[in-house]
Write an enzyme that holds these catalytic residues in place. Sequence first.
Site, short mmCIF file in Angstrom:
data_model
loop_
_atom_site.label_atom_id
_atom_site.label_comp_id
_atom_site.label_asym_id
_atom_site.label_seq_id
_atom_site.Cartn_x
_atom_site.Cartn_y
_atom_site.Cartn_z
N SER A 128 7.63 50.07 -34.96
CA SER A 128 6.98 49.73 -33.69
C SER A 128 7.36 50.75 -32.63
O SER A 128 8.40 51.42 -32.76
CB SER A 128 7.46 48.36 -33.23
OG SER A 128 7.03 48.10 -31.91
N TYR A 187 14.32 41.68 -31.51
CA TYR A 187 13.24 42.32 -32.27
C TYR A 187 13.29 43.84 -32.18
O TYR A 187 13.19 44.54 -33.18
CB TYR A 187 11.90 41.80 -31.75
CG TYR A 187 10.68 42.48 -32.32
CD1 TYR A 187 10.15 42.09 -33.55
CD2 TYR A 187 10.04 43.51 -31.62
CE1 TYR A 187 9.01 42.71 -34.06
CE2 TYR A 187 8.91 44.13 -32.14
CZ TYR A 187 8.40 43.73 -33.35
OH TYR A 187 7.28 44.35 -33.86
#
Length: 313
Positions: free
Chosen positions: A205, A218
């Site tokens: 990401s 995360y």
Amino acid sequence: MKDKKKEEKTQGSSKKATESSQLQNPVDKYPKPPFKGQKQPWPGLACKMDPVPDHGEKTYKGSGRLQGRKALITGGDSGMGRAAAIAYAREGADVAINYYPTEEDDAQEVIALIEAEGRKAIAIPGDIRDEAFCKKLVEEAVRGLGGLDILVNNAGYQQTQESILDVTTEQFDSTMKTNIYAPFWITKAALPHLKPGSAIISTSSEQATDPSPDLFDYAQTKAANTSFVRSLAKQLGAKGIRVNGVAPGPIWTPLQVSGGATQEKLKRFGGDTPMGRPGQPAELASIYVQLAASDASYATGQIYASTGGGGQP
Ligand code: NAD
Ligand code: MG
């Protein structure tokens, strides 16, 4: 006479090619904010989102780039995993997908789409936070596909929390187990089956390098995914196994509507990127194909971003 027919046919196909290659403005291609607020219990279903995400169901066209390949994709029921599964099948690969058992509705749609291409589709539901299941998952995929040469570690868990004080040990553990331990367990189980020419792909990401304050746990796991790619590529380079990653920006998937984003963020989702909108999973499908295809044979240890211009891998 024969030549005339041939000429007409050639003209027809070049006309078709011109039509299909017409320029399209990416800014206007897909829905833009404001979006409706919406919340689903985790892990959420793509089929219940408004608007329903585009995974390339009607648009992805294959050209035999993965003919005869055998792929296992985690989180293959929805989002980027589903877009990759559809594209892989249309490129000629047999595909096994893993998903959480409550995602059967989404998963069955993907299985039908893979089978519609005449390819083998294997559905393997189960919780990848469990090491024993991860081993079983790989065994079942290898048995069902008759081997394995593409592994896509794509499943992920993301829950927004304003403060570190709101992150429970239980949440922290789930995020680490899903995003870091599972790819470790699955890759370890898969490696003995991967022959030279095989490819491992991780979904990382933009959070790996530009973490948001509300994605504290995360974002750390996405940095780990990027390091996984860069380290393992060095380890496996001499064995002829390539390892690459994809770093998406804000993409319209169930992860975001099942706790991954606040309602305020969802309503303006993707609006702060240069494109002014979120990406759709379909827009990343060709990246997963490219990283798996044999003609990308010199690319390894790389992170390929698709962020609408906002972040860097
Ligand atoms: P998604 O919800 O469609 O996919 C995530 C999938 O993970 C789920 O479908 C589910 O099948 C799987 N999963 C989660 N926990 C699991 C568990 N315990 N057991 C089995 N399966 C489990 O959302 P997505 O956005 O397509 O996510 C795919 C990947 O993309 C994730 O790694 C995510 O971190 C990454 N990502 C997403 C975005 C985004 O904006 N959507 C941005 C950057 C990276
Ligand atoms: Mg899902």
